[in-house]
Motif scaffolding. Structure first.
Motif, PDB file in Angstrom:
ATOM      1  N   THR A   1     -25.518  12.226 -17.208  1.00 40.53           N
ATOM      2  CA  THR A   1     -26.413  11.682 -16.201  1.00 40.53           C
ATOM      3  C   THR A   1     -27.039  10.381 -16.672  1.00 40.53           C
ATOM      4  N   ASP A   2     -27.463   9.571 -15.713  1.00 39.46           N
ATOM      5  CA  ASP A   2     -28.138   8.305 -16.031  1.00 39.46           C
ATOM      6  C   ASP A   2     -29.621   8.493 -16.300  1.00 39.46           C
ATOM      7  N   THR A   3     -30.128   9.697 -16.109  1.00 38.34           N
ATOM      8  CA  THR A   3     -31.553   9.984 -16.339  1.00 38.34           C
ATOM      9  C   THR A   3     -31.672  11.041 -17.434  1.00 38.34           C
ATOM     10  N   PRO A   4     -31.507  10.654 -18.689  1.00 41.09           N
ATOM     11  CA  PRO A   4     -31.481  11.652 -19.775  1.00 41.09           C
ATOM     12  C   PRO A   4     -32.808  12.349 -20.000  1.00 41.09           C
ATOM     13  N   TYR A   5     -33.912  11.761 -19.516  1.00 41.80           N
ATOM     14  CA  TYR A   5     -35.211  12.366 -19.774  1.00 41.80           C
ATOM     15  C   TYR A   5     -35.575  13.439 -18.748  1.00 41.80           C
ATOM     16  N   ARG A   6     -34.664  13.740 -17.840  1.00 44.87           N
ATOM     17  CA  ARG A   6     -34.895  14.780 -16.850  1.00 44.87           C
ATOM     18  C   ARG A   6     -34.011  15.983 -17.162  1.00 44.87           C
ATOM     19  N   GLY A   7     -34.567  17.145 -16.902  1.00 45.89           N
ATOM     20  CA  GLY A   7     -33.802  18.354 -17.153  1.00 45.89           C
ATOM     21  C   GLY A   7     -34.717  19.492 -17.550  1.00 45.89           C
ATOM     22  N   PRO A   8     -34.220  20.711 -17.508  1.00 41.69           N
ATOM     23  CA  PRO A   8     -35.042  21.864 -17.874  1.00 41.69           C
ATOM     24  C   PRO A   8     -35.314  21.908 -19.372  1.00 41.69           C
ATOM     25  N   ASP A   9     -36.476  22.414 -19.703  1.00 39.12           N
ATOM     26  CA  ASP A   9     -36.866  22.569 -21.103  1.00 39.12           C
ATOM     27  C   ASP A   9     -36.243  23.848 -21.654  1.00 39.12           C
ATOM     28  N   ILE A  10     -35.720  23.767 -22.852  1.00 41.79           N
ATOM     29  CA  ILE A  10     -35.029  24.915 -23.423  1.00 41.79           C
ATOM     30  C   ILE A  10     -35.949  25.786 -24.274  1.00 41.79           C
ATOM     31  N   LEU A  11     -37.097  25.254 -24.674  1.00 39.57           N
ATOM     32  CA  LEU A  11     -37.973  26.017 -25.555  1.00 39.57           C
ATOM     33  C   LEU A  11     -38.529  27.288 -24.908  1.00 39.57           C
ATOM     34  N   PRO A  12     -38.849  27.311 -23.606  1.00 37.99           N
ATOM     35  CA  PRO A  12     -39.273  28.586 -23.016  1.00 37.99           C
ATOM     36  C   PRO A  12     -38.225  29.677 -23.134  1.00 37.99           C
ATOM     37  N   ARG A  13     -36.956  29.300 -22.985  1.00 39.98           N
ATOM     38  CA  ARG A  13     -35.893  30.296 -23.144  1.00 39.98           C
ATOM     39  C   ARG A  13     -35.841  30.796 -24.582  1.00 39.98           C
ATOM     40  N   VAL A  14     -36.026  29.896 -25.545  1.00 38.48           N
ATOM     41  CA  VAL A  14     -36.033  30.302 -26.953  1.00 38.48           C
ATOM     42  C   VAL A  14     -37.169  31.288 -27.218  1.00 38.48           C
TER      43      VAL A  14
END
Length: 501
Positions: A78-91
């Protein structure tokens, strides 16, 4: 292979009703109490099975290389690398679920109940799992995670591209970490699509994240299967007259419920408990045979498949635990340098290979900064630095100066940096200009910043106390005596800031 969309699910929707330690510690459960969660969920149209393990067809090393090249073609960033779900809650959720599963299984061992070999692996090595979860939380800062290139589509949409590569490796190796196969897979991937330096360093923590996630999926299945076998024991005790009530009551209860409400593990346990009984004397056995026949299989085949599933789960859990240990011991710095295309370009010129690790890493950090500022690829920036060093006019220079100009580091981290930035079209941010101005006038800048910080620390409380209305001798004395402590505080703050810069 199960998709990663479960990462977006809320923690409550992934919670298993059998993971409650208080319920697991009860030595005996009423039949209706055990069956109630399954029956209620069916009435509401919901399903309770846990996430499937991260497991796909096992590949050889050659097949892994081929799959890596195919994956590199299929993955788009994607052209917007700073967007997306956070993975730390899953961890964090994975750590909580694994802890609860450990408590349930430890309680079963304390009560001298039998558990599967996979459960024994989890209980005996839980300290390794807990260490992995803590290391993930400590070693994955938010700013680093958000800078990684993100996938634009697919089941991992919004997550880092390197996580997709690690997912494929985990799935097609049954969670078995082998440095040689991973190295060959990453090199094959970069034959089609180069990975950034940040992605190469993130391979280790991506593998850790997915191993923990895979173990969580397995732990949920282990706990659910143990609860299902406990259900079967309750039913068998009722059918054999070992509990309150008659066997006819239990059989009548079962006949009112389709066999689909009973998990496969419970059916297998029930069959093993009752297979030596006379069907004429045990009506529940006839019900079980009817249920199995309706599913188009036999009791023996169902037992064989369940044992095979348990054996497969045992191998996967063992591979996960072993891989966690190996990943912690592995030299990831050497791995990154061996697969980095940037390192390959820099080794082709100068004395890069003979430098120490800190110097080589400084070169790499400079290339990362220049690539971000110029919108060029890191390999392209490294290649441009090598080309500029090779074309440097050194005919009239002394040998020492010529050696400097012929080294790519002169244009990456030394006096040739401004010229190289203009050459590749870097837009220099204001913070870079400020830092360079400070470094160029290091002594004056340091002393001036120290004096200004000391004055600010002394003046702030005086202004807040209201002495700005007029000069008071007492205020001047306070300011004079405060210069010593204020200068110490200012020096600590300035030194910290200078070290960070």
């Amino acid at each position: 292979m199960l998709v990663w969309t479960h990462l977006r699910a809320q923690a409550g929707s992934l919670r298993s009703p059998f993971l409650d330690p208080k319920r697991a510690q009860k030595p005996r459960l009423n039949l209706r109490t055990v069956m109630a969660p399954l029956l209620d969920a069916r009435r509401r149209g919901k399903s309770l099975p846990p996430d499937e393990p991260i497991l796909a067809e096992l590949f050889s090393v050659e097949r892994l290389e081929q799959h890596a090249r195919t994956l590199a073609v299929a993955q788009t960033v994607t052209d917007t690398p700073y967007r997306g779900p956070d993975i730390l809650p899953r961890v964090a959720e994975n750590g909580r679920i694994l802890l609860e599963a450990y408590r349930v299984l430890a309680s079963a061992i304390k009560e001298e109940r039998s558990i599967t070999p996979a459960a024994e692996w989890l209980v005996d090595n839980f300290h390794v799992v807990d260490e992995q979860v803590r290391e993930i939380r400590d070693d994955l800062p938010h700013d680093y995670y958000w800078k990684l290139p993100k996938l634009a589509e697919g089941h991992l949409e919004g997550y880092p591209r390197v996580l997709g590569l690690a997912w494929a490796y985990i799935a097609h190796t049954d969670s078995r970490f082998d440095p040689d196969s991973l190295l060959r897979m990453v090199r094959a991937y970069q034959q089609v699509q180069p990975l950034t330096l940040g992605e190469l360093w993130a391979i280790a923590i991506s593998l850790r994240i997915l191993l923990v996630d895979n173990l969580r999926r397995l732990a949920e299945q282990i706990v659910r299967s143990r609860a299902a076998r406990q259900q079967a024991d309750e039913i068998a005790d009722g059918l054999l007259g070992l509990t309150e009530g008659t066997s006819e009551d239990t059989a009548a209860f079962l006949r009112r419920r389709p066999g689909a409400y009973l998990p496969t593990a419970a059916k297998v346990q029930l069959f093993q408990r009752m297979r030596d009984q006379d069907p004429a004397q045990t009506p529940g056995l006839r019900w079980l045979e009817t249920v199995v026949a309706a599913e188009g299989t036999t009791a023996e085949e169902m037992v064989r498949l369940e044992h095979q599933r348990q054996a497969t789960m045992n191998v996967t859990v063992r591979n996960v635990i072993t891989s966690m240990r190996l990943i912690s011991w592995f030299d990831w710095a050497q791995f990154v340098e061996s697969v980095s295309l940037v390192d390959g370009e820099l080794r082709a010129s100068g004395l890069f290979a003979e430098m120490d690790f800190a110097t080589r890493d400084r070169y790499r950090h400079a290339i990362e900064e220049l690539a971000q500022g110029s919108r060029k690829g890191e390999v392209e920036v490294a290649r441009a630095a090598v080309a500029m060093a090779g074309a440097a006019p050194v005919d009239a220079a002394t040998p020492s100066v010529a050696a400097r100009l012929r080294d790519p580091g002169y244009y990456l981290v030394s006096d040739g940096r401004p010229e190289f930035e203009r050459h590749i079209g870097v837009r220099v941010p204001f913070r870079w200009r400020l830092r360079r101005a400070f470094v160029c006038r290091a002594t004056g800048g340091y002393l001036g910043t120290l004096a200004a910080s000391t004055a600010l620390i002394v003046a702030a409380p005086l202004l807040l106390s209201g002495v700005a209305d007029g000069v008071h001798l007492g205020a001047l004395l306070v300011a004079l005596f405060a210069l010593g402590p204020a200068s110490d505080l200012a020096m600590a703050l300035v030194n910290r800031a200078v070290t960070s810069l």
